[in-house]
Design an enzyme around this catalytic site. Structure first.
Site, PDB file in Angstrom:
ATOM      1  N   GLY A   1       0.970  -1.168  -0.214  1.00  0.00           N
ATOM      2  CA  GLY A   1      -0.040   0.034  -0.042  1.00  0.00           C
ATOM      3  C   GLY A   1       0.878   1.225  -0.061  1.00  0.00           C
ATOM      4  O   GLY A   1       2.229   1.153   0.251  1.00  0.00           O
ATOM      5  N   HIS A   2       0.130   2.429  -0.202  1.00  0.00           N
ATOM      6  CA  HIS A   2       0.706   3.705  -0.064  1.00  0.00           C
ATOM      7  C   HIS A   2       0.096   4.552   0.560  1.00  0.00           C
ATOM      8  O   HIS A   2      -1.195   4.233   1.015  1.00  0.00           O
ATOM      9  CB  HIS A   2       1.130   4.011  -1.544  1.00  0.00           C
ATOM     10  CG  HIS A   2       2.464   3.325  -2.155  1.00  0.00           C
ATOM     11  ND1 HIS A   2       2.152   2.473  -2.991  1.00  0.00           N
ATOM     12  CD2 HIS A   2       3.705   3.429  -1.847  1.00  0.00           C
ATOM     13  CE1 HIS A   2       3.387   1.811  -3.481  1.00  0.00           C
ATOM     14  NE2 HIS A   2       4.392   2.483  -2.791  1.00  0.00           N
TER      15      HIS A   2
ATOM     16  N   ASP B   1       1.966   9.202   5.258  1.00  0.00           N
ATOM     17  CA  ASP B   1       3.437   8.956   5.200  1.00  0.00           C
ATOM     18  C   ASP B   1       4.368   9.666   6.220  1.00  0.00           C
ATOM     19  O   ASP B   1       5.019   9.266   6.786  1.00  0.00           O
ATOM     20  CB  ASP B   1       3.952   9.169   3.709  1.00  0.00           C
ATOM     21  CG  ASP B   1       3.738   8.312   2.795  1.00  0.00           C
ATOM     22  OD1 ASP B   1       4.379   8.256   1.717  1.00  0.00           O
ATOM     23  OD2 ASP B   1       3.349   7.081   3.253  1.00  0.00           O
TER      24      ASP B   1
ATOM     25  N   ASN C   1      -3.821   4.825   0.239  1.00  0.00           N
ATOM     26  CA  ASN C   1      -4.304   3.642   0.961  1.00  0.00           C
ATOM     27  C   ASN C   1      -4.650   3.724   2.502  1.00  0.00           C
ATOM     28  O   ASN C   1      -5.550   3.464   2.989  1.00  0.00           O
ATOM     29  CB  ASN C   1      -3.666   2.263   0.682  1.00  0.00           C
ATOM     30  CG  ASN C   1      -3.549   2.052  -0.785  1.00  0.00           C
ATOM     31  OD1 ASN C   1      -2.335   2.141  -1.415  1.00  0.00           O
ATOM     32  ND2 ASN C   1      -4.361   1.941  -1.816  1.00  0.00           N
TER      33      ASN C   1
HETATM   34  C1  LIG Z   1       3.518   7.795  -1.758  1.00  0.00           C
HETATM   35  C2  LIG Z   1       4.635   6.863  -1.188  1.00  0.00           C
HETATM   36  C3  LIG Z   1       5.678   6.325  -2.247  1.00  0.00           C
HETATM   37  C4  LIG Z   1       6.483   7.333  -2.738  1.00  0.00           C
HETATM   38  C5  LIG Z   1       7.598   6.717  -3.099  1.00  0.00           C
HETATM   39  C6  LIG Z   1       8.270   7.555  -4.342  1.00  0.00           C
HETATM   40  C7  LIG Z   1       9.154   8.505  -3.473  1.00  0.00           C
HETATM   41  C8  LIG Z   1       9.044   6.575  -4.818  1.00  0.00           C
HETATM   42  C9  LIG Z   1       8.262   5.223  -5.574  1.00  0.00           C
HETATM   43  C10 LIG Z   1       9.140   4.684  -6.958  1.00  0.00           C
HETATM   44  C11 LIG Z   1      10.258   5.588  -6.895  1.00  0.00           C
HETATM   45  C12 LIG Z   1      11.169   5.976  -8.279  1.00  0.00           C
HETATM   46  C13 LIG Z   1      11.324   4.637  -8.837  1.00  0.00           C
HETATM   47  O1  LIG Z   1      11.689   3.586  -8.081  1.00  0.00           O
HETATM   48  C14 LIG Z   1      12.480   4.831 -10.225  1.00  0.00           C
HETATM   49  C15 LIG Z   1      13.678   5.617  -9.670  1.00  0.00           C
HETATM   50  C16 LIG Z   1      14.469   4.732  -9.102  1.00  0.00           C
HETATM   51  C17 LIG Z   1      15.835   5.524  -8.742  1.00  0.00           C
HETATM   52  O2  LIG Z   1      16.727   4.791  -8.076  1.00  0.00           O
HETATM   53  C18 LIG Z   1      15.530   6.652  -7.939  1.00  0.00           C
HETATM   54  C19 LIG Z   1      14.541   7.656  -8.891  1.00  0.00           C
HETATM   55  C20 LIG Z   1      13.301   7.035  -9.050  1.00  0.00           C
HETATM   56  C21 LIG Z   1      12.399   7.779  -9.892  1.00  0.00           C
HETATM   57  C22 LIG Z   1      12.559   6.429  -7.700  1.00  0.00           C
HETATM   58  C23 LIG Z   1      12.227   8.020  -7.006  1.00  0.00           C
HETATM   59  C24 LIG Z   1      11.321   7.691  -5.882  1.00  0.00           C
HETATM   60  O3  LIG Z   1      11.966   7.186  -4.856  1.00  0.00           O
HETATM   61  C25 LIG Z   1      10.043   7.014  -6.171  1.00  0.00           C
HETATM   62  C26 LIG Z   1       8.993   7.888  -6.989  1.00  0.00           C
HETATM   63  C27 LIG Z   1       4.341   5.939   0.070  1.00  0.00           C
HETATM   64  O4  LIG Z   1       3.189   5.661   0.294  1.00  0.00           O
HETATM   65  S1  LIG Z   1       5.638   4.984   0.456  1.00  0.00           S
HETATM   66  C28 LIG Z   1       4.978   3.934   1.926  1.00  0.00           C
HETATM   67  C29 LIG Z   1       5.051   2.595   1.178  1.00  0.00           C
HETATM   68  N1  LIG Z   1       4.561   1.807   2.384  1.00  0.00           N
HETATM   69  C30 LIG Z   1       5.182   1.521   3.507  1.00  0.00           C
HETATM   70  O5  LIG Z   1       6.329   2.089   3.671  1.00  0.00           O
HETATM   71  C31 LIG Z   1       4.654   0.420   4.394  1.00  0.00           C
HETATM   72  C32 LIG Z   1       5.691  -0.784   4.865  1.00  0.00           C
HETATM   73  N2  LIG Z   1       6.309  -1.184   3.655  1.00  0.00           N
HETATM   74  C33 LIG Z   1       5.502  -2.020   2.710  1.00  0.00           C
HETATM   75  O6  LIG Z   1       4.628  -2.394   2.967  1.00  0.00           O
HETATM   76  C34 LIG Z   1       6.554  -2.535   1.741  1.00  0.00           C
HETATM   77  O7  LIG Z   1       7.832  -2.258   2.089  1.00  0.00           O
HETATM   78  C35 LIG Z   1       6.061  -2.036   0.366  1.00  0.00           C
HETATM   79  C36 LIG Z   1       6.312  -0.612   0.425  1.00  0.00           C
HETATM   80  C37 LIG Z   1       4.597  -2.177  -0.132  1.00  0.00           C
HETATM   81  C38 LIG Z   1       6.757  -2.420  -0.665  1.00  0.00           C
HETATM   82  O8  LIG Z   1       6.881  -3.684  -0.837  1.00  0.00           O
HETATM   83  P1  LIG Z   1       7.955  -4.866  -1.472  1.00  0.00           P
HETATM   84  O9  LIG Z   1       7.359  -5.796  -1.770  1.00  0.00           O
HETATM   85  O10 LIG Z   1       8.681  -4.020  -2.331  1.00  0.00           O
HETATM   86  O11 LIG Z   1       8.980  -4.938  -0.014  1.00  0.00           O
HETATM   87  P2  LIG Z   1       9.001  -5.649   1.130  1.00  0.00           P
HETATM   88  O12 LIG Z   1       7.755  -6.571   1.112  1.00  0.00           O
HETATM   89  O13 LIG Z   1       9.025  -4.540   2.408  1.00  0.00           O
HETATM   90  O14 LIG Z   1      10.151  -6.519   1.321  1.00  0.00           O
HETATM   91  C39 LIG Z   1      11.291  -5.899   1.077  1.00  0.00           C
HETATM   92  C40 LIG Z   1      12.324  -6.822   0.415  1.00  0.00           C
HETATM   93  O15 LIG Z   1      13.513  -6.378   0.233  1.00  0.00           O
HETATM   94  C41 LIG Z   1      14.559  -7.228   0.989  1.00  0.00           C
HETATM   95  N3  LIG Z   1      15.444  -6.249   1.304  1.00  0.00           N
HETATM   96  C42 LIG Z   1      15.550  -5.277   2.042  1.00  0.00           C
HETATM   97  N4  LIG Z   1      16.698  -4.697   2.383  1.00  0.00           N
HETATM   98  C43 LIG Z   1      17.743  -5.343   1.743  1.00  0.00           C
HETATM   99  C44 LIG Z   1      19.114  -5.647   1.512  1.00  0.00           C
HETATM  100  N5  LIG Z   1      19.749  -4.584   2.099  1.00  0.00           N
HETATM  101  N6  LIG Z   1      19.664  -6.421   0.872  1.00  0.00           N
HETATM  102  C45 LIG Z   1      18.664  -7.274   0.365  1.00  0.00           C
HETATM  103  N7  LIG Z   1      17.343  -7.480   0.368  1.00  0.00           N
HETATM  104  C46 LIG Z   1      16.945  -6.563   1.145  1.00  0.00           C
HETATM  105  C47 LIG Z   1      13.943  -7.916   1.960  1.00  0.00           C
HETATM  106  O16 LIG Z   1      14.397  -8.934   2.472  1.00  0.00           O
HETATM  107  C48 LIG Z   1      12.349  -8.128   1.492  1.00  0.00           C
HETATM  108  O17 LIG Z   1      12.652  -9.392   0.576  1.00  0.00           O
HETATM  109  P3  LIG Z   1      11.644 -10.327   0.490  1.00  0.00           P
HETATM  110  O18 LIG Z   1      10.222  -9.617  -0.372  1.00  0.00           O
HETATM  111  O19 LIG Z   1      12.189 -11.500  -0.511  1.00  0.00           O
HETATM  112  O20 LIG Z   1      10.940 -10.794   1.772  1.00  0.00           O
END
Ligand SMILES: C[C@H](CCC[C@@H](C)[C@H]1CC[C@H]2[C@@H]3[C@H](O)C[C@@H]4C[C@H](O)CC[C@]4(C)[C@H]3C[C@H](O)[C@]12C)C(=O)SCCNC(=O)CCNC(=O)[C@H](O)C(C)(C)COP(=O)(O)OP(=O)(O)OC[C@H]1O[C@@H](n2cnc3c(N)ncnc32)[C@H](O)[C@@H]1OP(=O)(O)O
Length: 382
Positions: A121-122, A152, A125
């Site tokens: 979600g974001h 956020d 939501n």
């Molecule tokens: C309205 C805001 C959203 C605004 C965000 C924008 C600022 C950015 C969105 C897209 C970005 C742009 C895009 O990426 C393209 C460019 C990329 C470039 O690098 C930078 C410029 C960009 C233009 C870039 C610019 C901006 O950053 C964007 C426009 C919100 O509402 S944010 C609030 C979101 N919700 C939460 O935070 C609630 C809690 N979190 C979650 O529910 C989830 O994390 C979420 C957000 C739904 C994402 O789910 P996801 O499946 O992706 O991840 P998770 O399930 O959390 O699992 C994380 C997995 O990653 C693994 N991991 C973490 N750290 C490491 C590490 N160091 N090494 C290895 N692996 C790592 C972790 O183990 C998890 O793996 P699994 O999935 O296998 O368990």
């Protein structure tokens, strides 16, 4: 600064956790952001004062590195979906066993329990689920989310920072850490408590966009000026409303009563017609220094240069010349001293942090060659 000496491990996430980490850093905490390896650009535009370690948590060695960092830290801030840290063997059970003083902050959309806990979600939501989104928007339009400010940032990053400071204060008495379950749905709703607790006052019993503070009242709205800019009007109390009418050059006797709901549309048309006759600067000269509660709607890049904000230094300019808000609130004896140097590149501080946290050079080299960690240099700015 108030948080001097506090050590934070921030796991890299999207907007909310980075904002929480920046707040802690601005007020003196040492924030080490743990980034993924093999990424070139950090998504964290709120990285002021942070250091970056690039670490692959998908490797057992990477998990061991993070454990060692957390054992020597006060706070771990994780921005992931429920269950992700447990899957990595880095859940609260594991880390608090190794460091009972650790404050384990979990910043999520829906919290660590409930049927939505594992859903993506974001902001919009979470705002919708909080109940608040239903109250936002003009009567003739559908509900809209005010950027990603409410869930956020206000209900997420800021509320989580508040929880961390509470836990630090409590730990100073108990000596124990604890888990912070920061749900953005609940944080947003909590920020909006007034909406629920003021209904008996009759502030919200009309449809969306027809109430006192939700763009229904003509004396609590914005109006376009002749040069295409806007003025914000917040003249709620009668004594301030009288000064608004005076500043607009209107005859109060010819207008309907201020609180005559049915006359609000006509009153709004009158205000709009009058505001459209002068430029924003002219209206500012008329209303500055009065209690009419009328102010210019300032664009982001002009807010810092408005005389009032300039006199207070409400905005700062960093070493790169970028303007942004200064930390708030201002503490008289231990104010924030935000870092003004550039943001870290991913992995810029990996080696220095690992050395500081007791990793010997040979081990660091092995971690580097195995790709468990990465060191990256900042590119010279031309
Ligand atoms: C309205 C805001 C959203 C605004 C965000 C924008 C600022 C950015 C969105 C897209 C970005 C742009 C895009 O990426 C393209 C460019 C990329 C470039 O690098 C930078 C410029 C960009 C233009 C870039 C610019 C901006 O950053 C964007 C426009 C919100 O509402 S944010 C609030 C979101 N919700 C939460 O935070 C609630 C809690 N979190 C979650 O529910 C989830 O994390 C979420 C957000 C739904 C994402 O789910 P996801 O499946 O992706 O991840 P998770 O399930 O959390 O699992 C994380 C997995 O990653 C693994 N991991 C973490 N750290 C490491 C590490 N160091 N090494 C290895 N692996 C790592 C972790 O183990 C998890 O793996 P699994 O999935 O296998 O368990």
């Amino acid at each position: 600064m108030a948080l001097a000496g506090v050590r934070v491990i921030e796991l890299a996430g999207l907007a909310p956790a980075p904002f929480c980490g920046m707040i802690l850093s601005d007020f003196g905490a040492r924030v080490i952001r743990v980034d993924r390896t093999k990424v070139t650009m950090a998504m964290d535009s709120l990285a002021r004062g942070k250091q970056s370690v690039a670490l692959n948590l998908k490797s057992p060695q990477g998990v061991a590195v993070l454990k060692k960092l957390c054992i020597q830290s006060d706070i771990v801030l994780e921005p992931f979906r429920k269950g992700v840290m447990e899957k990595l063997g880095l859940g609260p059970e594991e880390l608090l066993k190794e460091n009972p003083r650790l404050i384990y902050a979990r910043l999520t959309g829906y919290g660590q329990s409930g049927s939505y806990a594992k859903a993506a979600g974001h902001d919009i939501n979470y705002l919708a689920m909080s109940g608040l989104l239903s109250t936002l928007g003009r009567s003739s339009e559908k509900p809209y989310a005010p950027l990603n400010l409410v869930a956020d940032f206000a209900g997420g990053g800021l509320m989580c920072a508040f929880g961390i400071v509470l836990a630090l204060l409590e730990r100073s008495k108990s000596g124990q850490g604890q888990i912070i379950d920061a749900s953005m749905v609940e944080g947003a709703a909590y920020v909006g408590s007034f909406m629920w607790k003021s209904r008996s006052l009759g502030l919200w019993n009309r449809p969306r966009g027809e109430n006192l503070l939700d763009s229904g009242a003509p004396f609590y709205d914005t109006y376009q000026t002749s040069d295409g800019k806007y003025m914000a009007v917040g003249a709620i109390e009668p004594q301030f409303y009288d000064q608004l009418i005076q500043g607009l050059g209107l005859d109060a006797a010819s207008l309907p009563p201020q609180m005559s709901f049915s006359d609000w549309p006509e009153l709004r048309r009158t205000f709009a017609r009058v505001f459209a006759q002068k430029r924003q600067a002219e209206w500012s000269r008329i209303f500055d220094g009065t209690d009419a509660c009328v102010t210019p709607v300032l664009p982001l890049d002009e807010a810092g240069s408005h005389p009032h904000n300039r006199e207070r230094g409400s905005f700062l300019r960093d070493a790169q010349g970028e303007v942004s808000p200064r930390p708030a609130p201002v503490l008289s004896r231990t104010p924030a001293r935000p870092c003004l140097s550039r943001d870290p590149v991913v992995g810029e501080h990996t080696r220095s942090v690992l050395e500081e946290y007791g990793f010997d050079p040979a081990h660091i080299e092995q971690l580097l060659s195995a790709g468990v960690v990465e060191c990256n240099k900042a590119k010279a700015r031309l």
